[in-house]
Design a protein around this motif. Structure first.
Motif, PDB file in Angstrom:
ATOM      1  N   ALA A   5      -6.837   2.884   2.162  1.00 20.03           N
ATOM      2  CA  ALA A   5      -8.452   3.420   2.697  1.00 20.03           C
ATOM      3  C   ALA A   5      -8.990   3.235   1.648  1.00 20.03           C
ATOM      4  CB  ALA A   5      -8.528   4.646   2.678  1.00 20.03           C
ATOM      5  N   ALA A   6      -8.771   3.273  -0.042  1.00 18.55           N
ATOM      6  CA  ALA A   6      -8.864   3.064  -1.133  1.00 18.55           C
ATOM      7  C   ALA A   6      -9.158   1.696  -1.533  1.00 18.55           C
ATOM      8  CB  ALA A   6      -8.425   3.823  -2.270  1.00 18.55           C
ATOM      9  N   GLY A   7      -8.400   0.745  -0.885  1.00 24.71           N
ATOM     10  CA  GLY A   7      -8.506  -0.598  -0.929  1.00 24.71           C
ATOM     11  C   GLY A   7      -6.531  -0.470  -1.478  1.00 24.71           C
ATOM     12  N   TRP A   8      -5.991   0.185  -1.834  1.00 28.38           N
ATOM     13  CA  TRP A   8      -4.557  -0.392  -2.397  1.00 28.38           C
ATOM     14  C   TRP A   8      -3.830  -1.151  -1.272  1.00 28.38           C
ATOM     15  CZ3 TRP A   8      -2.368   0.979  -7.640  1.00 28.38           C
ATOM     16  CH2 TRP A   8      -3.138   1.866  -8.218  1.00 28.38           C
ATOM     17  N   GLN A   9      -3.244  -1.940  -1.986  1.00 29.27           N
ATOM     18  CA  GLN A   9      -2.116  -2.910  -0.952  1.00 29.27           C
ATOM     19  C   GLN A   9      -0.379  -2.852  -1.643  1.00 29.27           C
ATOM     20  OE1 GLN A   9      -3.475  -7.172  -1.174  1.00 29.27           O
ATOM     21  NE2 GLN A   9      -5.443  -6.153  -2.429  1.00 29.27           N
ATOM     22  N   ALA A  10       0.158  -3.397  -0.712  1.00 34.73           N
ATOM     23  CA  ALA A  10       1.751  -2.945  -0.043  1.00 34.73           C
ATOM     24  C   ALA A  10       1.890  -4.776  -1.647  1.00 34.73           C
ATOM     25  CB  ALA A  10       2.225  -3.120   1.168  1.00 34.73           C
ATOM     26  N   VAL A  11       2.672  -3.749  -2.097  1.00 36.18           N
ATOM     27  CA  VAL A  11       3.903  -5.273  -3.500  1.00 36.18           C
ATOM     28  C   VAL A  11       4.790  -4.610  -2.307  1.00 36.18           C
ATOM     29  CG1 VAL A  11       4.991  -5.771  -4.608  1.00 36.18           C
ATOM     30  CG2 VAL A  11       2.918  -4.137  -5.047  1.00 36.18           C
ATOM     31  N   GLN A  12       5.345  -5.939  -2.195  1.00 34.98           N
ATOM     32  CA  GLN A  12       6.971  -7.088  -1.694  1.00 34.98           C
ATOM     33  C   GLN A  12       8.145  -6.563  -2.016  1.00 34.98           C
ATOM     34  OE1 GLN A  12       6.773 -11.029  -0.780  1.00 34.98           O
ATOM     35  NE2 GLN A  12       9.535 -10.947   0.207  1.00 34.98           N
ATOM     36  N   ARG A  13       8.864  -5.554  -1.957  1.00 37.81           N
ATOM     37  CA  ARG A  13      10.225  -4.983  -2.161  1.00 37.81           C
ATOM     38  C   ARG A  13      11.538  -6.257  -2.421  1.00 37.81           C
ATOM     39  NH1 ARG A  13      14.455  -2.265  -0.042  1.00 37.81           N
ATOM     40  NH2 ARG A  13      15.269  -0.143  -1.297  1.00 37.81           N
ATOM     41  N   ARG A  14      11.711  -6.151  -3.553  1.00 39.74           N
ATOM     42  CA  ARG A  14      12.821  -7.156  -3.855  1.00 39.74           C
ATOM     43  C   ARG A  14      14.272  -6.518  -3.832  1.00 39.74           C
ATOM     44  NH1 ARG A  14      10.936  -5.403  -8.657  1.00 39.74           N
ATOM     45  NH2 ARG A  14      12.945  -4.765  -9.525  1.00 39.74           N
ATOM     46  N   ARG A  15      14.947  -6.777  -3.113  1.00 35.89           N
ATOM     47  CA  ARG A  15      16.806  -6.485  -2.219  1.00 35.89           C
ATOM     48  C   ARG A  15      17.170  -5.377  -3.782  1.00 35.89           C
ATOM     49  NH1 ARG A  15      20.740 -11.497  -2.990  1.00 35.89           N
ATOM     50  NH2 ARG A  15      21.640 -12.148  -5.685  1.00 35.89           N
ATOM     51  N   ASP A  16      17.115  -5.256  -4.693  1.00 33.21           N
ATOM     52  CA  ASP A  16      17.744  -4.791  -5.557  1.00 33.21           C
ATOM     53  C   ASP A  16      16.713  -3.362  -6.457  1.00 33.21           C
ATOM     54  OD1 ASP A  16      16.128  -6.279  -7.722  1.00 33.21           O
ATOM     55  OD2 ASP A  16      17.143  -6.122  -9.281  1.00 33.21           O
ATOM     56  N   ALA A  17      15.861  -3.753  -5.508  1.00 32.56           N
ATOM     57  CA  ALA A  17      14.497  -2.559  -5.663  1.00 32.56           C
ATOM     58  C   ALA A  17      14.886  -1.176  -5.565  1.00 32.56           C
ATOM     59  CB  ALA A  17      12.919  -2.813  -5.279  1.00 32.56           C
ATOM     60  N   GLY A  18      14.327  -0.057  -6.431  1.00 33.07           N
ATOM     61  CA  GLY A  18      14.881   1.343  -5.491  1.00 33.07           C
ATOM     62  C   GLY A  18      14.380   1.640  -3.899  1.00 33.07           C
ATOM     63  N   PRO A  19      14.124   2.625  -4.049  1.00 37.36           N
ATOM     64  CA  PRO A  19      13.220   3.194  -2.319  1.00 37.36           C
ATOM     65  C   PRO A  19      12.141   3.262  -1.953  1.00 37.36           C
ATOM     66  CG  PRO A  19      14.255   5.147  -3.683  1.00 37.36           C
ATOM     67  CD  PRO A  19      14.078   3.634  -4.397  1.00 37.36           C
ATOM     68  N   ALA A  20      11.545   2.358  -3.169  1.00 37.48           N
ATOM     69  CA  ALA A  20      10.041   2.830  -3.181  1.00 37.48           C
ATOM     70  C   ALA A  20       8.970   1.949  -2.742  1.00 37.48           C
ATOM     71  CB  ALA A  20       9.690   3.379  -4.617  1.00 37.48           C
ATOM     72  N   THR A  44       0.393  10.963   3.539  1.00 34.75           N
ATOM     73  CA  THR A  44      -0.751  11.713   3.611  1.00 34.75           C
ATOM     74  C   THR A  44      -1.041  10.816   2.416  1.00 34.75           C
ATOM     75  OG1 THR A  44      -0.178  13.648   1.773  1.00 34.75           O
ATOM     76  CG2 THR A  44      -0.723  13.955   4.003  1.00 34.75           C
ATOM     77  N   VAL A  45      -0.725  10.285   0.922  1.00 38.37           N
ATOM     78  CA  VAL A  45      -1.138   9.434   0.005  1.00 38.37           C
ATOM     79  C   VAL A  45      -0.708   7.766   0.225  1.00 38.37           C
ATOM     80  CG1 VAL A  45      -0.472   8.898  -2.662  1.00 38.37           C
ATOM     81  CG2 VAL A  45       0.049  11.592  -1.544  1.00 38.37           C
ATOM     82  N   LYS A  46      -0.235   7.828   1.010  1.00 39.84           N
ATOM     83  CA  LYS A  46      -0.239   6.153   1.732  1.00 39.84           C
ATOM     84  C   LYS A  46      -1.677   6.143   2.388  1.00 39.84           C
ATOM     85  CE  LYS A  46       2.587   2.720   4.248  1.00 39.84           C
ATOM     86  NZ  LYS A  46       3.115   3.040   5.220  1.00 39.84           N
ATOM     87  N   GLN A  47      -1.412   6.889   3.085  1.00 40.69           N
ATOM     88  CA  GLN A  47      -3.064   6.505   3.500  1.00 40.69           C
ATOM     89  C   GLN A  47      -4.233   6.888   3.165  1.00 40.69           C
ATOM     90  OE1 GLN A  47      -2.819   5.361   6.836  1.00 40.69           O
ATOM     91  NE2 GLN A  47      -0.304   5.653   6.786  1.00 40.69           N
ATOM     92  N   GLN A  48      -4.030   7.454   2.056  1.00 44.42           N
ATOM     93  CA  GLN A  48      -5.706   7.532   0.965  1.00 44.42           C
ATOM     94  C   GLN A  48      -5.526   6.646   0.629  1.00 44.42           C
ATOM     95  OE1 GLN A  48      -6.109  11.256  -0.895  1.00 44.42           O
ATOM     96  NE2 GLN A  48      -4.223  12.363   0.038  1.00 44.42           N
ATOM     97  N   LEU A  49      -4.445   6.082  -0.039  1.00 40.12           N
ATOM     98  CA  LEU A  49      -4.020   4.470  -0.815  1.00 40.12           C
ATOM     99  C   LEU A  49      -4.646   3.370  -0.404  1.00 40.12           C
ATOM    100  CD1 LEU A  49      -0.776   5.355  -3.224  1.00 40.12           C
ATOM    101  CD2 LEU A  49      -2.771   5.247  -3.207  1.00 40.12           C
TER     102      LEU A  49
END
Length: 322
Positions: A212-227, A205-210
């Motif tokens: 819709a408000a113009g937030w963009q996904a960040v590419q995940r690094r291989r040692d990144a956490g689960p977010a 639900t938060v993802k859809q709000q973000l």
């Protein structure tokens, strides 16, 4: 390389150094710590042996967790041991922020790169209600000190039903605060099934709000956490979402956990830890611990069973630091 039967590779170790915590968060330890603070937690030589073995098997990032790791007097030495281990590129720490402002300089000097601080609300009254402490101003000063030291800072907030202004207040804060805020869905644990049913909200639900408000996904690094992380050109900070109930959450798993008493947890919600402490001893060849870890990893399941209400051996999140 640490690799399981599904072909997942593990670059990231979460290392718990104590399960003692001095906060009483409603979703974790509402009655305070009930364990044995004098039990035998991992020693510094055992930690060094563990770090060496994991690094030789491809681990690049170590996160030191608790309980509250700041309660260990030798925490700077633990950070230094991680930073000095060949192959470890990133040393991170998760803390509740207790006495952070006066400690962060020494942690940074020891080799700390990243810091995660738990702040579930920016409202002082709500913060006190959730944690049992009136320490929000102190913790925010600690964040400022960490940023001044050049440490990469993330803030963990448990996403909870019943905190209607939680997202809005954090969004206002991120306009001018260069940190990554990570909303974590409430996860069911053995001690708190009723709390989960009352407070769980899907991060979708938060993802859809973000979005819709113009937030963009960040590419995940291989040692990144689960977010899943998002950025917006009008904000200095970022937002991450940890959604363990989402489809295929476990397919990108890249982390393993060692408990403060020397047990390997193949999943946060596995039935129990696998004792590897006998192989952590400094007189044992590091290759023996490597062989043991490699053999046990073959038993890692494809996914947790949270969707079926099975929480495994995780009674509360302080046991192995989430």
């Amino acid at each position: 390389m640490l690799e399981d039967a599904m072909g997942r590779r593990f670059y990231y170790l979460r290392l718990s150094v104590t399960d003692v915590c001095n906060f009483r968060c409603t979703y974790c330890l509402p009655d305070g710590y009930q364990g044995k603070p004098d039990q035998s937690f991992l020693t510094l030589p055992e930690i060094r042996q563990t770090l060496t073995a994991f690094a030789a098997l491809g681990t690049e990032k170590v996160r030191i967790t608790g309980g509250e790791p700041g309660l260990r007097r030798d925490l700077p030495e633990i950070i230094s041991a991680a930073a000095q281990t060949p192959g470890i590129r990133t040393v991170a720490l998760t803390t509740n922020g207790y006495r952070l402002a006066e400690r962060i300089a020494r942690w940074r000097q020891a080799g700390l790169n990243q810091l995660n601080v738990s702040i579930d609300s920016l409202d002082p009254a709500e913060f006190h209600s959730i944690t049992g402490h009136n320490r929000l101003p102190e913790i925010l000063r600690g964040l400022e000190a960490a940023l001044a030291e050049g440490v990469s800072v993330k803030v963990n907030a448990v996403l909870m039903r019943g905190l209607p202004d939680q997202l809005a207040s954090f969004l206002d804060w991120l306009k001018t605060t260069p940190v990554t805020l990570r909303f974590i869905e409430v996860m069911e644990t053995g001690d708190h099934p009723a709390f989960f049913r009352e407070h769980h909200i899907s991060g979708q639900t938060v993802k859809q709000q973000l979005l819709a408000a113009g937030w963009q996904a960040v590419q995940r690094r291989r040692d990144a956490g689960p977010a899943e992380e998002f950025w917006h050109p009008d904000y200095q900070g970022r937002i991450g979402l940890i959604m363990p109930y989402s489809q295929d959450f476990c397919s990108s798993c890249n982390r393993l956990r060692i408990s403060s008493t020397g047990k390997l947890h193949l999943c946060l919600f596995s039935d129990g830890g696998l004792d590897v402490r006998p192989w952590m001893q400094p007189h044992v060849a590091t290759t023996e611990l490597q062989d043991r870890l490699t053999a046990l990893l073959r038993h890692k399941a494809p996914s947790h069973l949270l969707h079926d209400g099975q929480t495994g051996g995780t009674q509360n999140l302080s046991i192995i630091g989430g």
